[in-house]
Design a protein around this motif. Structure first.
Motif, PDB file in Angstrom:
ATOM      1  N   ARG A  26       0.867  -1.180   0.000  1.00  0.00           N
ATOM      2  CA  ARG A  26       0.000   0.000   0.000  1.00  0.00           C
ATOM      3  C   ARG A  26       0.902   1.227   0.000  1.00  0.00           C
ATOM      4  O   ARG A  26       2.078   1.163   0.356  1.00  0.00           O
ATOM      5  CB  ARG A  26      -0.927   0.012   1.200  1.00  0.00           C
ATOM      6  N   ARG A  28       2.462   4.106   1.536  1.00  0.00           N
ATOM      7  CA  ARG A  28       2.788   4.304   2.950  1.00  0.00           C
ATOM      8  C   ARG A  28       2.026   5.467   3.586  1.00  0.00           C
ATOM      9  O   ARG A  28       1.477   5.341   4.668  1.00  0.00           O
ATOM     10  CB  ARG A  28       4.289   4.537   3.096  1.00  0.00           C
ATOM     11  N   THR A  30      -0.786   6.663   3.053  1.00  0.00           N
ATOM     12  CA  THR A  30      -2.244   6.533   3.102  1.00  0.00           C
ATOM     13  C   THR A  30      -2.700   5.544   4.160  1.00  0.00           C
ATOM     14  O   THR A  30      -3.894   5.422   4.414  1.00  0.00           O
ATOM     15  CB  THR A  30      -2.809   6.091   1.739  1.00  0.00           C
ATOM     16  N   ALA A  31      -1.777   4.839   4.792  1.00  0.00           N
ATOM     17  CA  ALA A  31      -2.131   3.855   5.820  1.00  0.00           C
ATOM     18  C   ALA A  31      -2.739   4.562   7.026  1.00  0.00           C
ATOM     19  O   ALA A  31      -2.283   5.619   7.434  1.00  0.00           O
ATOM     20  CB  ALA A  31      -0.898   3.068   6.248  1.00  0.00           C
ATOM     21  N   GLY A  32      -3.793   3.962   7.567  1.00  0.00           N
ATOM     22  CA  GLY A  32      -4.407   4.490   8.772  1.00  0.00           C
ATOM     23  C   GLY A  32      -5.389   5.618   8.555  1.00  0.00           C
ATOM     24  O   GLY A  32      -5.854   6.227   9.487  1.00  0.00           O
ATOM     25  N   GLY A  36      -7.670   1.506   5.314  1.00  0.00           N
ATOM     26  CA  GLY A  36      -6.452   0.726   5.212  1.00  0.00           C
ATOM     27  C   GLY A  36      -5.381   1.243   4.283  1.00  0.00           C
ATOM     28  O   GLY A  36      -4.251   0.799   4.329  1.00  0.00           O
ATOM     29  N   GLY A  37      -5.711   2.174   3.397  1.00  0.00           N
ATOM     30  CA  GLY A  37      -4.704   2.732   2.512  1.00  0.00           C
ATOM     31  C   GLY A  37      -4.947   2.404   1.056  1.00  0.00           C
ATOM     32  O   GLY A  37      -5.830   1.634   0.707  1.00  0.00           O
ATOM     33  N   GLU A  51       4.720   0.350   1.057  1.00  0.00           N
ATOM     34  CA  GLU A  51       4.931  -0.443   2.267  1.00  0.00           C
ATOM     35  C   GLU A  51       4.374  -1.843   1.989  1.00  0.00           C
ATOM     36  O   GLU A  51       3.182  -1.986   1.712  1.00  0.00           O
ATOM     37  CB  GLU A  51       4.175   0.212   3.422  1.00  0.00           C
ATOM     38  N   ILE A  53       2.763  -5.330   2.610  1.00  0.00           N
ATOM     39  CA  ILE A  53       1.821  -5.824   3.605  1.00  0.00           C
ATOM     40  C   ILE A  53       1.508  -7.289   3.306  1.00  0.00           C
ATOM     41  O   ILE A  53       1.683  -7.741   2.166  1.00  0.00           O
ATOM     42  CB  ILE A  53       0.518  -4.992   3.641  1.00  0.00           C
ATOM     43  N   GLU A  57      -3.986  -9.007   4.807  1.00  0.00           N
ATOM     44  CA  GLU A  57      -4.324  -7.596   5.030  1.00  0.00           C
ATOM     45  C   GLU A  57      -4.676  -6.910   3.709  1.00  0.00           C
ATOM     46  O   GLU A  57      -5.618  -6.114   3.626  1.00  0.00           O
ATOM     47  CB  GLU A  57      -3.170  -6.874   5.710  1.00  0.00           C
ATOM     48  N   ILE A  61      -8.403  -5.132   2.932  1.00  0.00           N
ATOM     49  CA  ILE A  61      -8.590  -3.773   2.429  1.00  0.00           C
ATOM     50  C   ILE A  61      -9.315  -3.811   1.085  1.00  0.00           C
ATOM     51  O   ILE A  61     -10.242  -3.038   0.831  1.00  0.00           O
ATOM     52  CB  ILE A  61      -7.223  -3.057   2.298  1.00  0.00           C
TER      53      ILE A  61
END
Length: 89
Positions: A26, A28, A30-32, A36-37, A51, A53, A57, A61
């Motif tokens: 994903r 990086r 945009t995570a959280g 989920g990104g 990043e 994953i 996961e 997402i």
């Protein structure tokens, strides 16, 4: 002309990516941010914005956002294509 296919089957998506050396990732930054990104495939091109994953996961997402993968098997010249784009189902 090369054709793109819209798929949602997890096994087909994973096989398509792995056959091309892709790993689940994903973006990086945009995570959280709820959801989920932004998903991508990491083709090991040293993109620091990505990043890696785990597949579970990645597909969580993917399903939560009701995505499909628009993928291309071959280019117009017959070579293996890595073109892909995540789109709404």
């Amino acid at each position: 002309m090369a054709q793109a296919n819209k798929i949602t089957d997890h096994d087909r998506i994973r096989r398509w990516a792995e056959e091309r050396g892709g790993r689940p990732a994903r973006v990086r930054d945009t995570a959280g941010r709820g959801g989920g990104g932004v998903l991508r495939f990491d083709f090991q091109e040293k993109d620091e914005a990505l990043e890696e994953i785990p597949w579970d996961e990645f597909f969580r997402i993917f399903d939560e956002n009701k995505l499909a993968l628009l993928e291309q098997d071959e280019t117009a010249s017959g070579k293996t294509s890595r073109f892909s784009k995540f789109v709404n189902r």
